[in-house]
Design a protein around this motif. Structure first.
Motif, mmCIF file in Angstrom:
data_model
loop_
_atom_site.group_PDB
_atom_site.id
_atom_site.type_symbol
_atom_site.label_atom_id
_atom_site.label_comp_id
_atom_site.label_asym_id
_atom_site.label_seq_id
_atom_site.Cartn_x
_atom_site.Cartn_y
_atom_site.Cartn_z
ATOM 1 N N MET A 252 32.787 60.622 66.495
ATOM 2 C CA MET A 252 32.899 61.974 67.577
ATOM 3 C C MET A 252 32.227 61.909 68.532
ATOM 4 N N LYS A 253 32.352 62.438 69.419
ATOM 5 C CA LYS A 253 31.674 62.243 70.860
ATOM 6 C C LYS A 253 31.964 63.485 72.021
ATOM 7 N N THR A 254 31.467 63.499 72.500
ATOM 8 C CA THR A 254 30.649 64.645 73.936
ATOM 9 C C THR A 254 31.399 63.716 75.707
ATOM 10 N N SER A 255 32.646 63.975 75.809
ATOM 11 C CA SER A 255 32.771 63.462 77.235
ATOM 12 C C SER A 255 32.197 63.583 78.347
ATOM 13 N N PHE B 70 37.609 63.640 68.862
ATOM 14 C CA PHE B 70 36.826 62.109 68.254
ATOM 15 C C PHE B 70 37.668 61.101 68.315
ATOM 16 N N THR B 71 37.365 60.323 68.249
ATOM 17 C CA THR B 71 38.480 59.116 68.520
ATOM 18 C C THR B 71 38.018 58.184 67.712
ATOM 19 N N GLN C 200 39.989 58.616 73.777
ATOM 20 C CA GLN C 200 41.446 59.301 73.768
ATOM 21 C C GLN C 200 40.949 59.801 72.259
ATOM 22 N N MET C 201 41.961 61.243 72.569
ATOM 23 C CA MET C 201 41.857 62.103 71.090
ATOM 24 C C MET C 201 43.620 61.468 70.635
ATOM 25 N N GLU C 202 44.022 61.484 69.504
ATOM 26 C CA GLU C 202 45.124 61.677 68.880
ATOM 27 C C GLU C 202 45.566 63.150 68.535
ATOM 28 N N HIS C 203 46.623 63.434 68.404
ATOM 29 C CA HIS C 203 46.982 64.880 68.356
ATOM 30 C C HIS C 203 46.947 65.414 67.106
ATOM 31 N N LEU C 204 46.897 64.101 66.008
ATOM 32 C CA LEU C 204 46.633 64.484 64.151
ATOM 33 C C LEU C 204 45.622 64.596 64.555
#
Length: 244
Positions: A53-56, A63-64, A73-77
């Motif tokens: 879990m990160k904050t850009s 969640f990466t 990046q984050m997946e739609h899933l």
């Protein structure tokens, strides 16, 4: 079966999402009697938050993958996580914090939709400042009729009654009808950033089982499959909660 790890990374996206989801949902489904499942879920979320879990820099919570976390990046899933955090929030050690995570990650996923030509999100999106909640990679630009964003809208609507979740869901429903409907069925889109729609000629079964079901439930009354009496499995099939 050797028992050895087949993959070296951890993710709330592909290959790992259902594990976290089921730890909590099986506890709910069993009438909250199996303390081991709830303990496993709570400890798993601690690790997930620590490593993925990160904050850009643009302020988007996401969640990466781990250990590939350098890839913003984050997946739609992984967008199902908003719903998972919302559903589990009343049972969390810090309910308000869990609900805030739910709101923030769902907002990030909504942004991935809002920044495309059709208001339908890419399969994987960046969260770095140069292209926040969007992507420039060809293999990531497809909309595959996935349910995870709408799933989170549904849970957050049921649990908060904040109108924006129905408003966002309405945008998705209209976009699907406008851009994905064909004479014979509904189709995914190859590139959500192109000005011209090019369908991928595919309608996955989860579109019927999950995407449309969660859209229906988002606008249905709360007594249609109420969350205190039903638990949805990872394919959105409702299972009645067991009475101890």
């Amino acid at each position: 079966m050797s028992g050895k790890w087949g993959s070296k990374y951890v993710s709330l996206g592909a290959y790992g999402d259902s594990f976290y989801e089921y730890l909590f949902k099986m506890w709910l489904w069993g009438g909250k009697t199996d303390k081991r499942l709830k303990e496993m879920f709570d400890s798993a979320l601690v690790a997930v938050e620590k490593h993925t879990m990160k904050t850009s820099k643009a302020g988007l919570l996401y969640f990466t993958r781990f250990p590939n976390g350098a890839l913003d990046q984050m997946e739609h899933l992984a967008c199902f996580a908003g719903g998972m955090y919302a559903l589990s929030a009343p049972h969390a050690a810090q309910p308000e914090r869990s609900m805030e995570v739910a709101r923030n990650v769902t907002t990030t996923c909504h942004e991935s939709y809002a920044r495309t030509a059709y208001h339908l999100g890419p399969d994987i999106f960046n969260v770095d400042p140069s292209t926040p909640a969007s992507t420039g990679r060809e293999g990531h630009k497809a909309y595959l009729l996935r349910p995870e964003v709408i799933e989170s809208y549904f849970y957050l609507w049921r649990l908060t009654k904040e109108p924006r979740y129905r408003e966002w869901g309405c945008e998705v429903a209209q976009a699907i009808e406008t851009y994905c409907r064909t004479p014979s069925a509904y189709s995914g889109i190859q590139n959500v950033y192109n000005n011209e729609v090019v369908h991928d000629d595919s309608m996955p079964t989860f579109f019927l089982a999950e995407t449309l079901k969660y859209l229906f439930l988002l606008f249905a009354e709360d007594d249609v499959l109420p969350l205190d009496k039903w638990v949805f499995n990872t394919e959105a099939h409702p299972l009645p909660v067991q009475v101890p």
